[in-house]
Enzyme design. Sequence first.
Site, PDB file in Angstrom:
ATOM      1  N   HIS A 189       0.804  -1.214   0.000  1.00 43.54           N
ATOM      2  CA  HIS A 189       0.000   0.000   0.000  1.00 43.54           C
ATOM      3  C   HIS A 189       0.839   1.268   0.000  1.00 43.54           C
ATOM      4  O   HIS A 189       0.351   2.327  -0.398  1.00 43.54           O
ATOM      5  CB  HIS A 189      -0.956   0.015   1.196  1.00 43.54           C
ATOM      6  CG  HIS A 189      -2.143  -0.857   0.991  1.00 43.54           C
ATOM      7  ND1 HIS A 189      -2.125  -2.207   1.254  1.00 43.54           N
ATOM      8  CD2 HIS A 189      -3.383  -0.592   0.511  1.00 43.54           C
ATOM      9  CE1 HIS A 189      -3.306  -2.722   0.957  1.00 43.54           C
ATOM     10  NE2 HIS A 189      -4.080  -1.767   0.498  1.00 43.54           N
ATOM     11  N   GLY A 190       2.043   1.204   0.458  1.00 41.61           N
ATOM     12  CA  GLY A 190       2.850   2.412   0.442  1.00 41.61           C
ATOM     13  C   GLY A 190       4.204   2.219   1.080  1.00 41.61           C
ATOM     14  O   GLY A 190       4.408   1.302   1.866  1.00 41.61           O
TER      15      GLY A 190
END
Lengths: 336, 467
Positions: free
Chosen positions: B326-327
């Site tokens: 996700h990041g």
Amino acid sequence: MKVLIKGIWLLLTLLLLAGIYPKHAYEQFVAEHADQYLQVQKIKDCDVIYLSASSNFASGLARETDPRKISQMIADHFPALQFEAINKPASHAGIHVNLLEMFRENAEAETFIVTMNLRSFGPDWIYSELETPLQQSTLFYNNRLPLINRALVSLRAYDDQSTEERHAQRKSAWADDPLPFDPPQDNVTDWCAVEKWGDWRNPKRQLADQFIKQYGFVLDASNPRVKDFDRMSAMAEEEGWTMVFNILAENLETADSLVGKDLTSLMRRNTQWLVDRYEEKGHELVNNLEQVSHAHFTDKDFPTEHYDDIGRRIIADNVAEGLARALAQKNSKNDN
Amino acid sequence: MLFNSLPFLIFLPTVVLLYYLLPHRTRWILLLAASYIFYGYWKVEYLSLILASTTVDYFVARYIHATPSRLHKRMGLAVSLITNLGLLAFFKYSGWFIEDVLDPVVGLTDGQLDSFRKAWDFLLPVGISFYTFQTLGYTIDVYFGKAVPEKNPLKFALFVSYFPQLVAGPIERFSHLHQQLFQRVSFEYANLQQGGRLILYGLFIKMCVADNVSPIVDQIFGHSAEADGIQLAAGMLLFGLQIYSDFHGYSLIAIGTAKLLGVNLMDNFNAPYTSLSIREFWGRWHISLSTWFRDYLFIPLGGSKAGMTKLAINILIVFLVSGLWHGANWTFVVWGAMHGLAYLAERWLFPMRTKSRVGSALKWIWTMVIVFFAWIFFRSESVAHGTDYIMQMLQNTGDGLTIEWDPFLASIVGIFILSDLLFRNRSIHVWLESTSTLIRWSVYALLLFFITGFAGTVQHPFIYFQF
């Protein structure tokens, strides 16, 4: 046939809702997102309109004896004329030209004073993150149905770029746009990298870099703000308007002391380019570039066009002279 | 090109119209061209990345399929993994790795960090996490003999770049999407109706719910030190609502767009906030990603057949990788870890098998506490920020912010929450289909009215574009 009936029902319901919409939501939205539109709407029976960014405002410093705006000071010189001002921080020619389009439709005034802010022609302002809301506001400067305007905002039908995208463009302009000097001063990035006043932690070095970033560019006809002024010029010619372009004062003393003659010569050269271009097109140019001394700039830690009351008065007096010339010329044309 | 933009509003009907006008055999070429225009519209330079990923996986998959040698198959798979994960690592994780992992360990100088920042100052290519996973899944399927590679490189390019789901999913499997892209589709009004309905509802929840909630969330998270406990709790809940309506809305538009072209994409959400366990939550939230991780990471690691310790490690790995997917920030690692640990706790420490109402309510509260507290880290700038946020929320020490709550917009949000709870396990478009024509078309008009008149005006696109 069934589809047609459904379509008509959809349209009717939407029209009904669109009729209810403006009173309850649109006005509040416009006030929040496009206050210049409301400023224009309020103008009635006006002779001269002054368009600018934040430079028109008083600084609010305690030492000021005259808290009025530049536009109000200009109006002093013309008691017989009705003045109005439309201001918004970070606004520039690209926004002003859209506002002028509205006057084209409504014909409330025929004389306009538009500020020419030298920094607004540079990459830092052109690719500012403030540009996105400004571009969004331009969707309202027209007489379309409120719900259509609002839908266009919802669908981002304007130059809607992220801060990251704008900063990437700015960075590339600083690195790639050539300057008329020998390396390392042949582009903004390399010029800023030159050691002056110690490393980047020194406030003087930071301010020097800001001056280079704000004024390190060469004007030509491809500059987007120049194109906006060209549009304004063409519009004025078509409508028979009188245009006075007010080139604002910049802090050349600080630019000279922090960076040097190369930068100030570039600032003078760009200003002269504007004077030549728009005088040739028949407009009144008021060149205030070097008219305000360092002491009268209110921001000392960033290059701006914010002045104290004395600075504003100097600008106002010069613009008033220019406006008087322009109006006299217009009258003599009319007499002939 | 954003779904909620004027260019897409012109682009989509044009593509749909041309699609049904063209003879069947040439339609896929139109879709390929449209997909590249769709992606290139955002930034032409980054088309090279999707091309690179496509080219490598096309040849690698064919090589894996053709070679009888197990070693060579493995080498082929390694090439695909290195290329796709390498692209991801370079564009997404290198900055984080050097600044947040390498620097704290080896201590880089200011000059080194400065030159690194200058060199790595580029925009993250939109959707890179999605299409690299989709194409990677294809190569893995070929490796395990679950898929036969596509012979035509351009047809394979369409599978990778199919525009409705290119930039934020649903992440599709080759076996599900590929044959649909090339099947003979005749024009059906039902597809148009269903697709249009999904797009309309998707736009509504993205533009009217997510984008209107976003400024309040930004304000609370941006000034969390000054907010009071109730505001911080509201910020947490509203972020949960924002990310759900943002991503769910996007997925519905993607699914609706594909439906217009006769393609069924997989569902990505199914009322996740009604889940009674973390396990159930992951069966309802971002379904295409969680099943991807299940099939291509969890099962190859040993799945549930491994012993207890190995299984626990495998589950944690999956959640940590999912967090990192996700990041590039430790906050996402913490988010993944919280879900992973809660999942393990549910499984072994207190398996809640009760079916009573009270038991279900307790299970729901437990699940939501984990999910929403984890969202705080997901949204925070740093782990410290997330921790401070929670501490301050629980201790209620802030003075309070001045937040403008618009009652009208709050009611739109309320309608959405109610409808989501009401239509649990049943899509709203299915409900709409069962209502009378008058009600149905009035609802369409109302949705259109809300979208045009009350959409949020935030300047960021879909949250999941950054992943």
